[in-house]
Design a protein around this motif. Sequence first.
Motif, PDB file in Angstrom:
ATOM      1  N   ALA A 153       1.169  -1.308  -0.161  1.00  0.00           N
ATOM      2  CA  ALA A 153      -0.261   0.161  -0.155  1.00  0.00           C
ATOM      3  C   ALA A 153       1.206   1.057  -0.018  1.00  0.00           C
ATOM      4  O   ALA A 153       0.644   1.800  -0.700  1.00  0.00           O
ATOM      5  N   SER A 167       1.292   4.193  -2.627  1.00  0.00           N
ATOM      6  CA  SER A 167       0.626   5.526  -2.725  1.00  0.00           C
ATOM      7  C   SER A 167       1.722   6.404  -3.034  1.00  0.00           C
ATOM      8  O   SER A 167       1.934   7.337  -3.419  1.00  0.00           O
ATOM      9  N   ASP A 200       1.766   9.289  -5.727  1.00  0.00           N
ATOM     10  CA  ASP A 200       1.982  11.097  -5.534  1.00  0.00           C
ATOM     11  C   ASP A 200       2.820  11.057  -6.817  1.00  0.00           C
ATOM     12  O   ASP A 200       3.345  12.371  -6.571  1.00  0.00           O
TER      13      ASP A 200
END
Lengths: 168, 168
Positions: free
Chosen positions: B107, B111, B115
Motif C-alpha cells: 500500500a 501511494s 504521489d
Amino acid sequence: MATPKPKWLTASEQQAWRAFLVASQLVDERLDRQLQRDAGMPHAYYAILVGLSEAPHRSVRMSELARRLRYSQSRLTHAISSMERNGWVERRDCDTDRRGQLVGITAAGASALADAAPGHVAEVRAAVFDRLNAEQVGQLAEICAQIITGMDEPETARRRRAPPRGGG
Amino acid sequence: MATPKPKWLTASEQQAWRAFLVASQLVDERLDRQLQRDAGMPHAYYAILVGLSEAPHRSVRMSELARRLRYSQSRLTHAISSMERNGWVERRDCDTDRRGQLVGITAAGASALADAAPGHVAEVRAAVFDRLNAEQVGQLAEICAQIITGMDEPETARRRRAPPRGGG
C-alpha cells in the motif's frame, strides 16, 4: 496548493515512451558491453576519443567538450583522469585563457580509437541501422534533434511557452 | 585473421546515431533528476512500481519482472532490496514454483507511485511529447520497437541472417 489535473499519456504516447526507454537502455548496454569486451573501454571513453579526434588541432577546452557531449563537468573530469592514466589523452593549460584547460588525444589514444572503431561500428549497425530503412533514419534524427532542442531551452523559456495548466 | 573492411556509418546515419545517443542520455538524466528531487526515487524504482501496479494481483515473479523491464537479475535484486527497506515492495516465495520468488507492491508503494506519477508525467511531456506531433509519436514507437525486436533475437539468428561481410 491546488494540484492541476495530470494530463496522462495517451495509449500511443505510452507505447512510444516505453519503447524509447527500453530501446535506449538496451542499445546503451549493448554498445558498452561490446566496447568493454573488445576495446577495454566504456562507451563514454569512445565518445570522448571521437570528440577529440574531430577537434581542430585534436585538442579542445574541457568545458567545450563537456558541452558538446552533454556530460557534466564532474563526469568528464573523472573520465579524462582515467583516460590520462591509459595514456590516451593529455591535459595542458590553455595559453590564451588562464582558467581554461585543454585536453588532447595522444598517438596512443588515436590508435586505441582506430582499433576500436570497426567493431564498434559493426555493433551499431547490428543494433540499430540494420533494422531501419532510410526514411526511418531521417525520422529518428529529426525526432531526437527536436527533443535535444527542447532540452537545451532554458527552463524559463519553457515555462513561458507552456500552455496554461489545470481545467478539464 | 583477415579483417573485413568496416562499413562506416553514412552521414545521415551518423547524424541519427549521435542525436539518438544525446537525446536518450538527456531524457534519462532529466527524468531521473526530477524523480529523485520530487519523489525521492530513481527512475528505475518508478518503472518497477509501475510494472508491479499493472501486474495481475499486483505481484509478479522476479524473473518475469526482470525480463519485462530488461533489467539484469542483479540490477533488479539490488533495486528490490532497497525498495523493500522503504516498505514499497515485499517479496515472498511462490506457492507453485519452489525456485520462483514473487515480488508485490505494498500500500505504501502504491501511494508513493500515485504521489510521484503526476509530476513525472508532466516531465515526460515537457521533455518528449510536447516536442512531437502525432505522426512522430507513431514513428518513434515503430523505430524503437524494431530496435528492441532485433535486440531480442538470439545472437545466432542475427549472425545467420547478416549479409556476408567484406568485399568493397
